[in-house]
Write a protein that holds these residues in place. Sequence first.
Motif, PDB file in Angstrom:
ATOM      1  N   TYR A  26       0.815  -1.212   0.000  1.00 41.52           N
ATOM      2  CA  TYR A  26       0.000   0.000   0.000  1.00 41.52           C
ATOM      3  C   TYR A  26       0.851   1.265   0.000  1.00 41.52           C
ATOM      4  O   TYR A  26       0.364   2.355   0.333  1.00 41.52           O
ATOM      5  CB  TYR A  26      -0.944   0.011   1.213  1.00 41.52           C
ATOM      6  N   LYS A  27       2.112   1.159  -0.399  1.00 44.25           N
ATOM      7  CA  LYS A  27       3.015   2.310  -0.340  1.00 44.25           C
ATOM      8  C   LYS A  27       2.544   3.472  -1.218  1.00 44.25           C
ATOM      9  O   LYS A  27       2.876   4.623  -0.959  1.00 44.25           O
ATOM     10  CB  LYS A  27       4.435   1.899  -0.725  1.00 44.25           C
ATOM     11  N   THR A  39       1.160  -5.644   8.202  1.00 45.96           N
ATOM     12  CA  THR A  39       1.514  -6.504   7.070  1.00 45.96           C
ATOM     13  C   THR A  39       0.356  -6.641   6.105  1.00 45.96           C
ATOM     14  O   THR A  39       0.539  -6.582   4.889  1.00 45.96           O
ATOM     15  CB  THR A  39       1.937  -7.900   7.569  1.00 45.96           C
ATOM     16  N   GLN A  40      -0.837  -6.810   6.634  1.00 45.75           N
ATOM     17  CA  GLN A  40      -2.003  -7.047   5.790  1.00 45.75           C
ATOM     18  C   GLN A  40      -2.546  -5.730   5.232  1.00 45.75           C
ATOM     19  O   GLN A  40      -3.024  -4.871   5.972  1.00 45.75           O
ATOM     20  CB  GLN A  40      -3.078  -7.800   6.568  1.00 45.75           C
ATOM     21  N   ALA A  41      -2.482  -5.627   3.923  1.00 46.92           N
ATOM     22  CA  ALA A  41      -2.857  -4.381   3.273  1.00 46.92           C
ATOM     23  C   ALA A  41      -4.328  -4.035   3.479  1.00 46.92           C
ATOM     24  O   ALA A  41      -4.684  -2.858   3.611  1.00 46.92           O
ATOM     25  CB  ALA A  41      -2.551  -4.474   1.774  1.00 46.92           C
ATOM     26  N   HIS A  42      -5.182  -5.055   3.529  1.00 44.69           N
ATOM     27  CA  HIS A  42      -6.620  -4.757   3.627  1.00 44.69           C
ATOM     28  C   HIS A  42      -6.962  -4.045   4.929  1.00 44.69           C
ATOM     29  O   HIS A  42      -7.946  -3.304   5.008  1.00 44.69           O
ATOM     30  CB  HIS A  42      -7.449  -6.037   3.467  1.00 44.69           C
ATOM     31  N   HIS A  57      -7.226   6.251  -5.424  1.00 45.38           N
ATOM     32  CA  HIS A  57      -6.188   5.239  -5.581  1.00 45.38           C
ATOM     33  C   HIS A  57      -6.827   3.950  -6.093  1.00 45.38           C
ATOM     34  O   HIS A  57      -7.896   3.559  -5.620  1.00 45.38           O
ATOM     35  CB  HIS A  57      -5.462   4.951  -4.265  1.00 45.38           C
ATOM     36  N   LEU A  58      -6.159   3.289  -7.013  1.00 44.24           N
ATOM     37  CA  LEU A  58      -6.673   2.026  -7.546  1.00 44.24           C
ATOM     38  C   LEU A  58      -6.818   0.983  -6.446  1.00 44.24           C
ATOM     39  O   LEU A  58      -7.777   0.207  -6.443  1.00 44.24           O
ATOM     40  CB  LEU A  58      -5.746   1.512  -8.652  1.00 44.24           C
ATOM     41  N   LEU A  76      -2.287 -12.674  -3.598  1.00 42.18           N
ATOM     42  CA  LEU A  76      -2.478 -13.275  -2.273  1.00 42.18           C
ATOM     43  C   LEU A  76      -1.187 -13.207  -1.450  1.00 42.18           C
ATOM     44  O   LEU A  76      -1.220 -12.966  -0.240  1.00 42.18           O
ATOM     45  CB  LEU A  76      -2.942 -14.729  -2.401  1.00 42.18           C
ATOM     46  N   LEU A  77      -0.057 -13.411  -2.115  1.00 43.20           N
ATOM     47  CA  LEU A  77       1.231 -13.299  -1.414  1.00 43.20           C
ATOM     48  C   LEU A  77       1.420 -11.888  -0.867  1.00 43.20           C
ATOM     49  O   LEU A  77       1.917 -11.690   0.241  1.00 43.20           O
ATOM     50  CB  LEU A  77       2.384 -13.652  -2.355  1.00 43.20           C
ATOM     51  N   ILE A  78       1.016 -10.900  -1.642  1.00 46.33           N
ATOM     52  CA  ILE A  78       1.146  -9.505  -1.227  1.00 46.33           C
ATOM     53  C   ILE A  78       0.180  -9.180  -0.097  1.00 46.33           C
ATOM     54  O   ILE A  78       0.530  -8.516   0.890  1.00 46.33           O
ATOM     55  CB  ILE A  78       0.902  -8.571  -2.428  1.00 46.33           C
TER      56      ILE A  78
END
Length: 293
Positions: free
Chosen positions: A70-71, A95-98, A201-202, A279-281
């Motif tokens: 999410y940078k 860690t988890q972007a969501h 943002h996308l 999913l890795l991201i």
Amino acid sequence: NTIRDIEKLGLKLTDSKILATVRKSELNKLLDNFEILEISPLNVKQIEDISKKWLPKNNNFISILDKKPYKDLANRPIFLTFLLILFERYQDLPTQAHEIYDDVVHLVIKEWDEHRDIIRHSKYSDFSTRKKVKFLSEVSYLLTYKVKQKIFSSKILQDIYLDIHEKYNLPSEEMKEVVLEIESHTGLISESYYKHFEFSHLSIQEFLCASHLVHLPYNSDTIKYFFEYPEPLAIATCLSGDSGSWLANLVLNHSLNIKSFSGRKKEFSASMFTLLNRLLIESPNFKASEELG
């Protein structure tokens, strides 16, 4: 009246200049003899400078942020501020972007103005934060998978609005007012150019789309989404109550197997690669699953 007065005043000045600022959506005409400028997103150097001033004793923020999916959020001051506050408090970033996307959505809808002691009374008193999130999630879902556009015209937005407004108790004839209010209240949707809009943002659009998608039943459309745009499906996996079961229902679905798509093997492989890579991201929490092997 205000615009006319500013134009008249500007014509009488000889040595002075006028600098006027306004939200993009609220300026519907060009001012005579004025130059129109728009604020650009923060660049990498500006993000670094701001973070060093905010965290003078800790220079790890940028290196840690660079490793996060999410940078890209950091190029807007409101989101950068949120990330800096998080880092200052925990000396790390999630860690988890969501989790970040969820926090950011609620921040810009509700908390940001409260922290600045600004109270905006909604014209639609029942259009609460929760309903706004659900409304934007469905708009994002329809734009992503039905309209299939990231920049959308006011006509497209009007069609979507008229299709779903009853679910949110919104007046059918006041589409423009509601859309402008959402933009001025949230900043999640902005006007990219005249009567055309986009999500800021996308990654926010993908998260909102996934938020709606995760509550829908599996059907033939889900398989279409897998081939057309698998990224929101990966985020939906993270958002579900059981990430392993949700993923298994998708990839082990009888309608989605390599035999069914013998003529589309490359397309199948590309979509599966995109899904697994995302999913890795996103780093969902999986438990051991016999179904998933």
